[in-house]
Design an enzyme around this catalytic site. Structure first.
Site, short mmCIF file in Angstrom:
data_model
loop_
_atom_site.label_atom_id
_atom_site.label_comp_id
_atom_site.label_asym_id
_atom_site.label_seq_id
_atom_site.Cartn_x
_atom_site.Cartn_y
_atom_site.Cartn_z
N ASP A 91 8.99 12.33 5.32
CA ASP A 91 9.31 11.50 4.16
C ASP A 91 8.79 12.12 2.87
O ASP A 91 9.50 12.15 1.85
CB ASP A 91 8.70 10.10 4.32
CG ASP A 91 9.52 9.20 5.22
OD1 ASP A 91 10.73 9.44 5.37
OD2 ASP A 91 8.94 8.25 5.78
N LYS A 122 7.65 3.07 12.56
CA LYS A 122 7.06 4.32 12.09
C LYS A 122 5.59 4.49 12.46
O LYS A 122 5.14 5.60 12.74
CB LYS A 122 7.23 4.46 10.57
CG LYS A 122 8.64 4.75 10.12
CD LYS A 122 8.66 5.05 8.63
CE LYS A 122 10.04 5.53 8.19
NZ LYS A 122 10.02 6.00 6.79
#
Length: 290
Positions: free
Chosen positions: A118, A81
């Site tokens: 997210d 990420k």
């Protein structure tokens, strides 16, 4: 058997079905293929979503090759990420703020667009699963300071949390978050994690503890307000030991599966030009029950 020389048969098949997928190391645990596969089938979209284990040493090469192989984008999970930000051509403000991306879009002009959904998925899950939840009701207690936690911090502060208490086994990682996100973030030592819950109205586990194959999260809940909403980003198992203990005390809880579903929506819409529904059928599919 279809004759490969039959013109009608060849033109009836999708010639350039869009491809998307999820990369991580490892990746076998991901439920994203179940979810995206369900949406593709539901809407009759001639595309595919593929789980791909990618070693960190191969990440840059993979991101160069996949667009040429027909991929329109990717979801990104641990441990990539943060690394994908340095490889992207365009980074959204929220991905830059969080310091991590979970969604990549391969643009027609060859550029890689990185975003982080997210936080959006986290907030959408709480608002749907606990309609009375108000982030401004009181402090939030956040356990963990990794990539997923950073997305949660940004989203909660943006949603109106007045004080965000954070603890992490390695305190310096929590201190980095405070330095980047400001004075509303208050750092607690790991040994004080139980005390951090005193007066908190939202409690979040953003560590991997409690996941299948991992030790349970051991945080004393004695100081937990009975009105506090408790949530866990882990969704395998659906009810972690942490959530089970909170439920036994009578606290409202929200599992992490909804976050997975909601964070997937923006990427699917960009890749396949259809905004998917986040209903019980999607949830069942993510669980492998669809």
């Amino acid at each position: 058997m279809t004759d490969p020389n039959d013109t009608a048969a060849r033109t009836a098949l999708p010639q350039h079905a869009p491809l998307a997928g999820v990369i991580g190391w490892p990746i076998a645990h991901s439920r994203s293929p179940n979810l995206h596969g369900h949406w593709l089938k539901r809407y009759g979209i001639p595309g595919h979503y593929i789980p791909m284990p990618v070693h960190p040493d191969d990440l840059a090469e993979v991101l160069r090759i996949l667009p040429r192989a027909g991929f329109v984008g990717l979801n990104v999970t641990i441990p990539h990420k943060e690394a994908v930000l340095a490889l992207a051509d365009i980074v959204t403000d929220r991905a830059a703020l969080i310091g991590a991306a979970n969604t990549l879009i391969f643009r027609p002009d060859g550029k890689i667009h990185a975003d982080n959904t997210d936080g959006y998925g986290f907030i959408a899950n709480l608002r749907q699963s606990a309609p009375d939840w108000d982030p401004s009701d009181g402090p939030t207690a956040l356990i963990g300071a990794g990539g997923a936690a950073r997305g949660v911090v940004a989203a909660l502060l943006d949603a109106g949390t007045t004080e965000l208490r954070i603890t992490n086994r390695t305190r310096v990682r929590a201190e980095y978050i405070r330095a980047e996100f400001g004075a509303r973030v208050v750092v607690y030592d790991w040994a004080q994690a139980g005390n951090m819950l005193d007066g908190a109205r939202t409690v979040v586990n953003a560590t991997s503890q409690g996941m299948e194959g991992k030790p349970p999260l051991r945080i004393p809940l004695d100081a937990l307000d009975p009105r506090a909403l408790v949530t866990d980003l882990v969704y395998t198992p659906l009810i972690t030991p942490f959530l089970a203990e909170a439920q036994a005390r009578g606290n409202p809880t929200v599992d992490g599966l909804g976050m997975l579903i909601y964070q997937a929506v923006p990427g699917f819409e960009r890749w396949f030009s259809r905004r998917p529904e986040t209903d019980e059928a999607a949830r069942a599919a993510a669980l492998g029950e669809g």
